[in-house]
Design a protein around this motif. Structure first.
Motif, mmCIF file in Angstrom:
data_model
loop_
_atom_site.group_PDB
_atom_site.id
_atom_site.type_symbol
_atom_site.label_atom_id
_atom_site.label_comp_id
_atom_site.label_asym_id
_atom_site.label_seq_id
_atom_site.Cartn_x
_atom_site.Cartn_y
_atom_site.Cartn_z
ATOM 1 N N PRO A 12 39.330 37.637 39.691
ATOM 2 C CA PRO A 12 40.312 37.968 38.668
ATOM 3 C C PRO A 12 39.514 38.030 37.355
ATOM 4 O O PRO A 12 38.048 37.697 37.333
ATOM 5 C CB PRO A 12 41.083 36.482 38.489
ATOM 6 C CG PRO A 12 40.634 35.658 39.500
ATOM 7 C CD PRO A 12 39.442 36.394 40.126
ATOM 8 N N SER A 13 39.859 38.564 36.317
ATOM 9 C CA SER A 13 39.297 38.830 35.018
ATOM 10 C C SER A 13 38.729 37.419 34.508
ATOM 11 O O SER A 13 39.696 36.287 34.569
ATOM 12 C CB SER A 13 40.471 39.227 34.090
ATOM 13 O OG SER A 13 39.799 39.285 32.680
ATOM 14 N N ASP A 16 41.341 35.352 32.697
ATOM 15 C CA ASP A 16 42.496 34.888 33.107
ATOM 16 C C ASP A 16 42.452 33.424 33.617
ATOM 17 O O ASP A 16 41.618 32.688 34.460
ATOM 18 C CB ASP A 16 42.982 35.567 34.549
ATOM 19 C CG ASP A 16 44.159 35.173 35.335
ATOM 20 O OD1 ASP A 16 44.494 34.195 34.902
ATOM 21 O OD2 ASP A 16 44.551 35.968 36.042
ATOM 22 N N PRO A 21 44.801 32.305 39.471
ATOM 23 C CA PRO A 21 44.626 33.526 38.798
ATOM 24 C C PRO A 21 44.855 34.738 39.816
ATOM 25 O O PRO A 21 44.851 34.512 40.961
ATOM 26 C CB PRO A 21 43.203 33.413 38.174
ATOM 27 C CG PRO A 21 42.689 32.833 39.334
ATOM 28 C CD PRO A 21 43.451 31.818 39.492
ATOM 29 N N ARG A 22 45.499 35.845 39.377
ATOM 30 C CA ARG A 22 45.530 36.908 40.312
ATOM 31 C C ARG A 22 44.397 37.628 40.562
ATOM 32 O O ARG A 22 43.673 37.955 39.558
ATOM 33 C CB ARG A 22 46.868 37.816 39.591
ATOM 34 C CG ARG A 22 48.064 37.438 39.759
ATOM 35 C CD ARG A 22 49.039 38.411 39.708
ATOM 36 N NE ARG A 22 49.654 38.581 38.255
ATOM 37 C CZ ARG A 22 50.190 39.412 37.821
ATOM 38 N NH1 ARG A 22 50.511 40.761 38.715
ATOM 39 N NH2 ARG A 22 50.790 39.528 36.697
ATOM 40 N N LEU A 23 44.335 38.047 41.817
ATOM 41 C CA LEU A 23 43.194 38.819 42.239
ATOM 42 C C LEU A 23 43.432 40.249 41.523
ATOM 43 O O LEU A 23 44.582 40.511 41.440
ATOM 44 C CB LEU A 23 42.902 38.999 43.602
ATOM 45 C CG LEU A 23 42.761 37.441 44.351
ATOM 46 C CD1 LEU A 23 42.702 37.687 45.871
ATOM 47 C CD2 LEU A 23 41.210 36.882 43.796
ATOM 48 N N LEU A 24 42.481 41.282 41.739
ATOM 49 C CA LEU A 24 42.317 42.642 41.256
ATOM 50 C C LEU A 24 42.219 43.587 42.050
ATOM 51 O O LEU A 24 41.394 43.424 42.981
ATOM 52 C CB LEU A 24 41.691 42.628 39.936
ATOM 53 C CG LEU A 24 41.500 41.750 38.616
ATOM 54 C CD1 LEU A 24 40.508 42.099 37.372
ATOM 55 C CD2 LEU A 24 43.099 41.865 38.221
ATOM 56 N N GLY A 29 46.772 43.512 38.743
ATOM 57 C CA GLY A 29 46.761 42.041 39.233
ATOM 58 C C GLY A 29 47.664 42.281 40.789
ATOM 59 O O GLY A 29 48.775 42.908 40.816
ATOM 60 N N PRO A 58 40.373 31.424 42.212
ATOM 61 C CA PRO A 58 40.457 32.260 43.175
ATOM 62 C C PRO A 58 40.554 32.278 44.485
ATOM 63 O O PRO A 58 41.157 32.906 45.483
ATOM 64 C CB PRO A 58 39.205 33.433 42.875
ATOM 65 C CG PRO A 58 38.882 32.970 41.497
ATOM 66 C CD PRO A 58 39.158 31.216 41.315
ATOM 67 N N TRP A 61 43.801 32.132 47.088
ATOM 68 C CA TRP A 61 44.194 33.248 47.823
ATOM 69 C C TRP A 61 43.703 33.136 49.388
ATOM 70 O O TRP A 61 42.756 32.924 49.617
ATOM 71 C CB TRP A 61 43.744 34.467 47.243
ATOM 72 C CG TRP A 61 44.347 34.786 45.903
ATOM 73 C CD1 TRP A 61 44.034 34.402 44.696
ATOM 74 C CD2 TRP A 61 45.644 35.349 45.724
ATOM 75 N NE1 TRP A 61 45.075 35.065 43.632
ATOM 76 C CE2 TRP A 61 45.954 35.602 44.273
ATOM 77 C CE3 TRP A 61 46.608 36.166 46.632
ATOM 78 C CZ2 TRP A 61 47.019 36.417 43.979
ATOM 79 C CZ3 TRP A 61 47.496 36.810 46.079
ATOM 80 C CH2 TRP A 61 47.984 36.783 44.736
#
Length: 80
Positions: A12-13, A16, A21-24, A29, A58, A61
Motif C-alpha cells: 500500500p501507499s 494509507d 490497508p489496500r494493496l495496489l 486499491g 499489509p 492479505w
C-alpha cells in the motif's frame, strides 16, 4: 481489441494509515474478494484475495484458495 493488462501486486501507499490497508495493482486499491489470474512457477492460476482482521498492516492479505493460503500475494504478477 481486448488485451489483458499485466501488473504486480504492490504494498500500500505509505500514506494509507488504515490498520488494514489496500494493496495496489497498477495504481488502484485492491478490494477483498477480487479474483485474479496470477503467475506461479507452474503457470497461471486463478486466485481470490481476502483480508483477515489479524494481523494488521499489509500482512492481513492472503490468498483464500485451498493450497495457496500460505503464499503472500504481495509481489505476484497478475492479469487484470
Amino acid at each position: 481489441m481486448n488485451r489483458e493488462r499485466l501488473g504486480q501486486i504492490r504494498l500500500p501507499s505509505p500514506e494509507d494509515t488504515d490498520p488494514h490497508p489496500r494493496l495496489l495493482l497498477n495504481g488502484r486499491g485492491i478490494h477483498a474478494g477480487e479474483t485474479f489470474r496470477a503467475l506461479f512457477p507452474d503457470g497461471w492460476r486463478e486466485i481470490t484475495l481476502e483480508m483477515s482482521q489479524k494481523p494488521k498492516g499489509p500482512g492481513c492479505w492472503y490468498i483464500s484458495n485451498p493450497g495457496f493460503t500460505h503464499i503472500c500475494p504481495i509481489g505476484l504478477f497478475v492479469k487484470e
